[in-house]
Design a protein around this motif. Structure first.
Motif, PDB file in Angstrom:
ATOM      1  N   VAL A  89      50.746  -1.759  34.298  1.00 39.25           N
ATOM      2  CA  VAL A  89      50.160  -0.496  35.484  1.00 39.25           C
ATOM      3  C   VAL A  89      49.950  -0.562  36.784  1.00 39.25           C
ATOM      4  N   ARG A  90      50.555  -1.448  37.230  1.00 35.00           N
ATOM      5  CA  ARG A  90      50.010  -1.034  38.769  1.00 35.00           C
ATOM      6  C   ARG A  90      51.794  -1.782  39.238  1.00 35.00           C
ATOM      7  N   VAL A 126      55.491  -3.646  28.548  1.00 36.89           N
ATOM      8  CA  VAL A 126      55.438  -2.982  29.504  1.00 36.89           C
ATOM      9  C   VAL A 126      56.928  -2.578  30.806  1.00 36.89           C
ATOM     10  N   LYS A 175      58.022   1.004  29.029  1.00 38.59           N
ATOM     11  CA  LYS A 175      57.241   1.810  30.152  1.00 38.59           C
ATOM     12  C   LYS A 175      58.046   2.314  31.097  1.00 38.59           C
ATOM     13  N   LEU A 181      54.414   0.000  37.143  1.00 34.28           N
ATOM     14  CA  LEU A 181      54.703   0.960  37.285  1.00 34.28           C
ATOM     15  C   LEU A 181      54.777   2.521  37.768  1.00 34.28           C
ATOM     16  N   ALA A 182      53.793   2.187  38.116  1.00 38.42           N
ATOM     17  CA  ALA A 182      52.583   2.734  39.576  1.00 38.42           C
ATOM     18  C   ALA A 182      53.333   2.625  40.727  1.00 38.42           C
ATOM     19  N   THR A 208      50.940   6.622  20.608  1.00 40.81           N
ATOM     20  CA  THR A 208      51.590   7.514  21.476  1.00 40.81           C
ATOM     21  C   THR A 208      52.131   8.503  20.794  1.00 40.81           C
ATOM     22  N   ALA A 215      49.160  -6.871  30.495  1.00 44.57           N
ATOM     23  CA  ALA A 215      49.058  -4.832  30.926  1.00 44.57           C
ATOM     24  C   ALA A 215      48.266  -4.590  31.395  1.00 44.57           C
ATOM     25  N   ALA A 216      47.411  -5.257  32.501  1.00 48.48           N
ATOM     26  CA  ALA A 216      47.209  -4.533  33.763  1.00 48.48           C
ATOM     27  C   ALA A 216      47.396  -4.328  34.366  1.00 48.48           C
TER      28      ALA A 216
END
Length: 486
Positions: free
Chosen positions: A168-169, A131, A134, A171-172, A208, A164-165
């Protein structure tokens, strides 16, 4: 001063005692607690082990045990199965030295603290690091630090997949519009990895792709992976991009096509690689070898159509595939013996080995000749194993052995360097072995990693119970090279 050596000896003794004990006399709650305590201790030792690895790297101590690089030390001495992944963990969790010499704090201090406490494991660590990789470089350092702290806290309660999930939050939240991500971030995260072959000799490809590569791949798949195109199960299927094929032929081929989209994608990539290899796109030579599929097999394997062949790039091919490749190619035989027209002995007239000499060396070694080195033959150099070229060595086939770049440069007269000598007896007779410059000298060791099939045959049939090795063939697609066995 604390005696760290004695403490590790005591630890090993205690581990042996624990391993010999059973928990039969304890109640269920205690048994559960013992399992939790054990796993916590294992994670704490992982953290301490990272510190030991960093100490080895900082002092170049790996050379003391004959390893040219830290990666080789992790692979051969620590038996770490994913050394690059472990080094990534060390670099993120341990204090590193700056170019000016001062010690810097860990990149991920909170994750390092939780691993040291045993509350998270290596899989949690790498989920956090994935994470963090990214996060756009334009994000402020304090926000990046807060994200790492949050992820480390999440890791104590979540699984790696859940981390990982959560990432995502995060990073958003950090870049809701995606405007902070730039070309540097995309370039940093691009990757393509080809996994090891499994028991069916299949390999997993993960990637990727940056936006341009994705767009190019979409164009290729639109034509080469269209229904009916490049179907290996249909002899009438159009090959290549189908630009000169009539629409009726393509429609009929599409009607016969039962492949899924993912299977068509695979076959399109296969056809594209075939066009690159056999269409001259790769040039005439790579490290002295033709840039084609080169394998080595025995005449018994050809007769029986059974077994597995090793390619010069380190892949394994079923013999049925080897025969199919040779049958569809413009086959040519060249006998590597006294009747060969190519000179295999050059003396001092040239330093670089010829293609014929490299093919001979491939048949004999299959990869780097240094013991325990996994580098396949296609990524090796030809080492003047009898005597270095600078010292008057000859570029003759009997005096050459393949060696990867780091090991080729590790040969010398210094105590931390290596010497190569020809083995004069035993199953490796005639091959070059390696030994460190120690006093007294160690025994010569040959590399067995690339010749597992020979080892298995040796165990199945002891030397006194089998005839001499059969003649071995080197097949280069689309050319086939035949020579007597090494």
């Amino acid at each position: 001063m604390s005696d760290l050596v004695a403490k590790y000896a005591a630890l090993q003794s205690l581990v042996r005692e624990i391993a010999e004990e059973t928990s039969d006399a304890y109640d269920d709650e205690t048994v559960v607690q013992l399992a939790i305590t054990h796993e916590t201790a294992v994670r704490q030792l992982q953290s301490a082990g990272n510190r030991r690895i960093l100490e080895v790297s900082d002092r170049d101590a790996h050379r003391a045990v004959g390893c040219v690089t830290v990666t080789e030390f992790l692979q051969t001495k620590l038996r770490v199965t994913q050394p690059k992944k472990r080094l990534k963990e060390v670099q993120a969790l341990e204090p590193m030295h700056a170019m000016t010499g001062e010690k810097l704090p860990p990149v991920c201090p909170h994750t390092a603290r939780e691993l040291a406490a045993g509350s998270i494991g290596p899989d949690h660590v790498h989920a956090v690091l994935d994470v963090m990789a990214k996060i756009p470089t334009a994000i402020e350092p304090e926000h990046r630090a807060l994200a790492e702290q949050t992820l480390a806290e999440f890791a104590t309660a979540l699984t790696p997949k859940e981390i990982a999930a959560a990432g995502v939050r995060i990073l958003a939240h950090l870049d809701p519009d995606g405007r902070l991500t730039d070309d540097r971030d995309r370039a940093r995260n691009r990757k393509l990895s080809l996994g090891c072959q499994d028991s069916q000799l299949m390999s997993k490809l993960t990637a990727t792709l940056d936006p341009i590569t994705r767009a190019l791949f979409d164009v290729v798949l639109a034509k080469w992976a269209a229904p009916g195109m490049n179907n290996p199960d249909d002899d009438q299927s159009p090959r290549g991009d189908g630009s000169e094929i009539s629409s009726d032929v393509l429609r009929e081929a599409a009607d016969r096509d039962c492949r899924s989209q993912s299977q068509r994608n695979h076959d399109a990539l296969k056809a594209l690689l075939d066009a690159a290899v056999n269409g001259g796109l790769l040039g005439r030579s790579h490290r002295g070898l033709p840039p084609q599929i080169i394998v080595s097999i025995t005449d018994a394997q050809l007769r029986e159509h059974a077994g597995v062949a090793r390619t010069a790039t380190g892949s394994d091919l079923p013999i049925s595939n080897v025969v199919k490749l040779a049958a569809t190619a413009q086959t040519h035989l060249a006998v590597f013996s006294d009747v060969t027209n190519e000179p295999l002995f050059f003396g001092r007239s040239r330093r670089l080995a010829s293609q014929a000499q490299r093919l001979m060396a491939f048949a004999r070694y299959k990869g780097c000749s240094k013991d325990d080195c996994p580098t396949p033959f296609a990524h090796t150099e030809m080492h003047h194993a009898e005597q270095d070229w600078a010292d008057g060595g000859l570029t003759d086939s009997p005096h050459l052995a393949p060696a990867c770049g780091p090991h080729n440069r590790a040969v010398g007269t210094e105590p931390h360097q290596w010497t190569t000598e020809k083995i004069t007896d035993g199953p490796d007779k005639g091959r070059y072995g390696w030994r460190r410059n120690t006093d007294p000298p160690h025994a010569l060791r040959a590399n067995q990693l690339h010749r597992i099939d020979e080892l298995l045959e040796r165990y199945r049939n002891p030397p006194d119970a089998v005839p001499a090795l059969s003649r071995r063939f080197d097949i280069t697609w689309p050319r086939v090279h035949l020579h007597p066995a090494a």
